[in-house]
Scaffold this active site. Structure first.
Site, PDB file in Angstrom:
ATOM      1  N   CYS A 150      13.967  70.266  61.688  1.00 22.06           N
ATOM      2  CA  CYS A 150      14.342  71.591  60.992  1.00 22.06           C
ATOM      3  C   CYS A 150      14.788  71.279  59.542  1.00 22.06           C
ATOM      4  O   CYS A 150      14.276  71.757  58.644  1.00 22.06           O
ATOM      5  CB  CYS A 150      15.299  72.138  61.839  1.00 22.06           C
ATOM      6  SG  CYS A 150      16.653  71.190  62.367  1.00 22.06           S
ATOM      7  N   PHE A 151      15.579  70.172  59.401  1.00 23.12           N
ATOM      8  CA  PHE A 151      16.299  69.996  58.167  1.00 23.12           C
ATOM      9  C   PHE A 151      15.104  69.496  57.331  1.00 23.12           C
ATOM     10  O   PHE A 151      14.978  69.931  56.109  1.00 23.12           O
ATOM     11  CB  PHE A 151      17.493  68.913  57.977  1.00 23.12           C
ATOM     12  CG  PHE A 151      18.754  69.619  58.748  1.00 23.12           C
ATOM     13  CD1 PHE A 151      19.458  70.735  58.157  1.00 23.12           C
ATOM     14  CD2 PHE A 151      19.110  69.029  59.844  1.00 23.12           C
ATOM     15  CE1 PHE A 151      20.487  71.221  58.680  1.00 23.12           C
ATOM     16  CE2 PHE A 151      20.302  69.627  60.399  1.00 23.12           C
ATOM     17  CZ  PHE A 151      20.883  70.878  59.942  1.00 23.12           C
TER      18      PHE A 151
END
Lengths: 346, 346, 346, 346
Positions: A150-151
């Site tokens: 996600c990051f």
């Protein structure tokens, strides 16, 4: 109808796969697994997924599942995924792995950050990093997708045009990310209990978060130099969303117009990246529930620094939505299928 | 009992002054002003301040208020404060100004960022920047305190030891701040309405926030060089708290031990700064309602960058608590008086 | 200085006892126990309680603790508390029990609702229900206080004047309560994890919550009839606070003035109950962090129903604050000592 | 494609109409009005509605709009709607009015609660109350739908089976509702600003809320007696959702099985009402973003009271979703069209 199996369907990313795929006109979910929820129907675990009441969780028995799908989504814990991915891939299935196990191309880096060796290096070599904005062509031909973290999704999409165009000094990049609590997974843990998180805000894993090498790997490939970044994640008291604020010193003076043109140029045909008007900044609330990555730009002329702010829904573009996007590409389905819902606001 | 007047007592910082001063054994609040709430008792505006039911808001009539106090707290809007500060100061009163009007020592910088000229430059020269950790001695002798902004408080306290000890490259500092919504004041505005803020997160004033020159002024004084910083505030969906994540490249290699020693050394006698054990990071929730600034340290050895994370309650150490701390110092009262409450957790 | 011991100091009510008692001028905390946190200092478990860094959790060894205090606060789980209370009480100590073990005077009712027998019935007979607004005189002479439950506190204080004055039909009372999540305790449990609670709201324990017999016991005593009530708790996505909305049909027509007079009369000397002006209703936010119970009144003349709304902080008036209030009364200390902090707003 | 116009499209219900109708395969939005946002594109007002960037708000000029649609959705303030509804209806258009102006069949009751006379009584007589679960047949033939209020929707659906089957004493019903803040509309008002609402909870409009006569009208029709109810709304610190807890004394003893059978029987064919398994209770979080009303049942045998808990999304089933449901029925479109999205969880 393409049959798909979801391995690891009782966590938040599993729930999102069920939600998104339930609305997909070209696929049929034939099985969903969970060790601890085996025997329960999906709505017993996720009451909001009443539409999936015909699905009952079963334990992950690879041999039994093999013939039940063409595409296998794996939303298993890191480490656990290695073997399952290798199994399905070796049996000529299409595999989309939402864990980190096949994202780092160098098995030594994997071992360094995840603390365990990679046991399937030849399969690892076949994995394509599932960020369509960079690797769409390879995804089309792939059978094994390492779905991005996600990051990294928010960070890489924020820097891609700047790196490709050599706008910034790649050795001094700061990536400051803030993630909603669903990023921590669905689990009974004091650190994510309501009263500990609510009305709070903190940094964690400062300088040590496992998404760091993933970000560095992809940024290094984009700029052709081996770079390291300062990456700090923070925990936001919201359910969903990642906002990433990126600081990169400009190599030389460039106009705002140039920068905007570069970003617009690279992203104008992307179905899921939206470059905002210069001076506008994204809000995680505006992408909640969608597969969109919003990008805001600022050239700080006082410090000659490019500041890029990106927002995604960590469970959609940051996980399950991107996984479905990858499946669509891989299986020759229109890329936006099942992914065109608008954000829920407020 | 020292008589004090609060000018501008119907906003959140005014409410906090009332709350904190109500528990102060050495002072008596003799008047509180508000134009729009004039005639109302304090609890009509702030039901939680039932103890202040004897106080009725009155319009700000400077001449009438003059004889009613020795200390004047001004929590007025920027611009409006200029004249009132000058008036009370010129009448030999002690003044603590919570606005930005007397913080920037250079009137040209003030005009550039606030868009209006400074009309009381000779009074401005007498103002002391009210950050006790730097200016305690001068505050003791001062009669006019420019109470620091909320973001500058967290940013400066995070960098002070590093700059004083020339640990870091002062020309590449990134300050990424996240503030609770009370920082936007108590006002009827769609942008701070519940449904717009809740479950959201965004950057604002990127590269243009008015606290930038204030931060730069104090950091420049600390390092003896005129520096500029990248400062980005973000809006957090919480009531209170500012977390600031600071990135500063190390000048040369230093050990973790050195850095910790420097920070501990500078702050060990400070009643309101708490350096956390190395590897621990602050959470705004742990300082909520207190005048404490918590400081967490990380030397990212992969990038040779010092990362400092600070947390304050924006309404207390970032505004009204620090104002009372300044008053205590100025009036010769024990510095912690009325400021030793513990955080409310959860 | 009165020495006190806190048994069970690592939960939220334990943390609140530590916070409140740390500010109490007449007492000294000599020990605090926790099985799972034994060996840790208080701030390792509660970083906001840095002031308690001299205290180290120890396992609950009753014999060892006996001589270290005059007053024992017990914030242990229901069931576990029975024996510990009996031990300290039998050794002539003053005991304040925050569990439910000594609240129900009838051991059969206790067994029915808690599923275990009561093993110390003679001690149970000596317990005084620690609601000072009803039992202040008995609390003064007591050595064993059964500190009321959070829901019963809000419900009973809302109905006390109406029942004492026979205003309402006691057989048709509806009590609809909404509690902040800290009421569920500090624990690793999926049902109280952030993403499950945030943006949600639900009823639970409908008709079966264990506070039901406690409410019924006290209301029955107040009206002299054995009554049953409909009591429904709900889970609020906030940290603290209980709002209770009570519906009771009026026996006969009475004027608003009569009702207000009755409530004002009964509560005007109470230090911790505040009857709001008629037509004003409490908000949990206005009592957050305080020992206050706010009471709002409405006579619905269309249905001839009395509607009472009360608000408390579940961890303070609903638990630890009331426990300290009881200790103050019992030990002859001014009742408001350590309990006069104002609410933190916003 | 059926052309539709949305009058009043800049509030939260207007935004939801835009969101839902954008995904409707059979309709085309030809105009959207807003006085204060006239001239702005939809995404300037609602950044999450980027897909509606072709739509520009225009002032509400009835004559100009007349030929541009077959269906007019009116999301205008109460009072303002009267005239607009009458105009479009009198011109033979299909009208769905989301205001309260055409919900109360008796103009005297309307005037009593809304403070203004009803100027179009003959049109009022033609309006059908748009709760499909009661009036589906009449909606099919109607040209003017008075879309129900959010609170009435949750209350009426909770009681409908009990009243139709004469299970409960209709003269002692208590309806305790808790609504998310979006129910207050999109507006700049201190009372709905973030810091006032967050971490708070309160009752409002106790015994006086304008949805009371609407609830009473429909319940009276269902049971054939003129009844009055105790209805209390509360403000929840969440964006969306209404949970309603209803208490109704049973007329005589009935078994749990009987009650469940009655509720299941009435709702089993309803596409948007879901009766939960006995003993399960709804959570607003599970219906967020959907047109579903969840119903939980409890027979409190200790008090012989039926307790019904319902949950809806106030902006969907409580407003815009139900409006689209009504349009689908009225226009002969499959009832679930554009309304089958699953809830977003967490």
């Amino acid at each position: 109808m393409i049959p798909v199996v979801i391995c690891g369907g009782s966590g938040y990313t599993g729930g999102e796969l069920l939600r998104i795929l339930s609305g997909h006109p070209n696929i049929e979910i034939t099985a969903v697994t969970s060790e601890k929820s085996a025997g329960k129907s999906v709505p017993e675990v996720f009451p909001h997924l009443h539409e999936c009441r015909h699905l009952v969780y079963e334990p992950l028995k690879k041999e039994d599942l093999l013939d039940r799908a063409e595409v296998f989504f794996l939303a298993l814990p890191h480490g656990t995924s290695q073997d399952a991915v290798n199994f399905f891939f070796s049996k000529n299935k299409n595999v989309i792995d939402l864990s980190a196990d096949y994202r780092l191309t160098d098995p030594k880096v994997y071992e360094e950050w995840y603390g365990i060796p990679h046991n399937f290096v030849s399969t690892l070599r076949r994995a394509v990093y599932g960020l369509p904005e960079i690797y769409r062509k390879r995804i089309k031909r792939a059978r094994l997708i390492a779905n991005p973290g996600c990051f990294p999704t928010g960070a890489i999409l924020g820097l891609l045009p700047a790196l490709k165009n050599e706008l910034v000094d790649v050795f001094s990049v700061v990536i400051d990310s803030k993630s909603g609590t669903s990023g921590a997974g669905r689990r009974a843990d004091l650190s994510v209990s309501y009263c500990e998180v609510n009305e709070g805000f903190k940094a964690y894993g400062v300088g040590t978060h496992r998404h760091t090498p993933e970000i560095e790997q992809e940024l290094s490939l984009l700029c052709g130099k081996k770079i390291r970044v300062n990456f700090t994640p923070h925990l936001l008291p919201v359910d969903r969303g990642i906002l990433t604020t990126i600081y990169a010193p400009m190599k030389k003076r460039r106009s705002v117009g140039d920068i905007v043109k570069i970003y617009d140029g690279i992203y104008k045909k992307e179905p899921f990246v939206r470059v905002l008007e210069y001076g506008m900044y994204p809000n995680i609330k505006n992408v909640c529930g969608t597969n969109i990555c919003e990008v805001g730009l600022k050239l700080n002329e006082r410090t000659n620094t490019l500041i890029v702010v990106t927002a995604i829904d960590n469970l959609v573009k940051g996980a399950s939505g991107q996984a479905v996007q990858n499946m669509n590409i891989m299986m020759g389905i229109e890329e936006k299928t099942a992914l065109d819902t608008l954000a829920l606001f407020p």
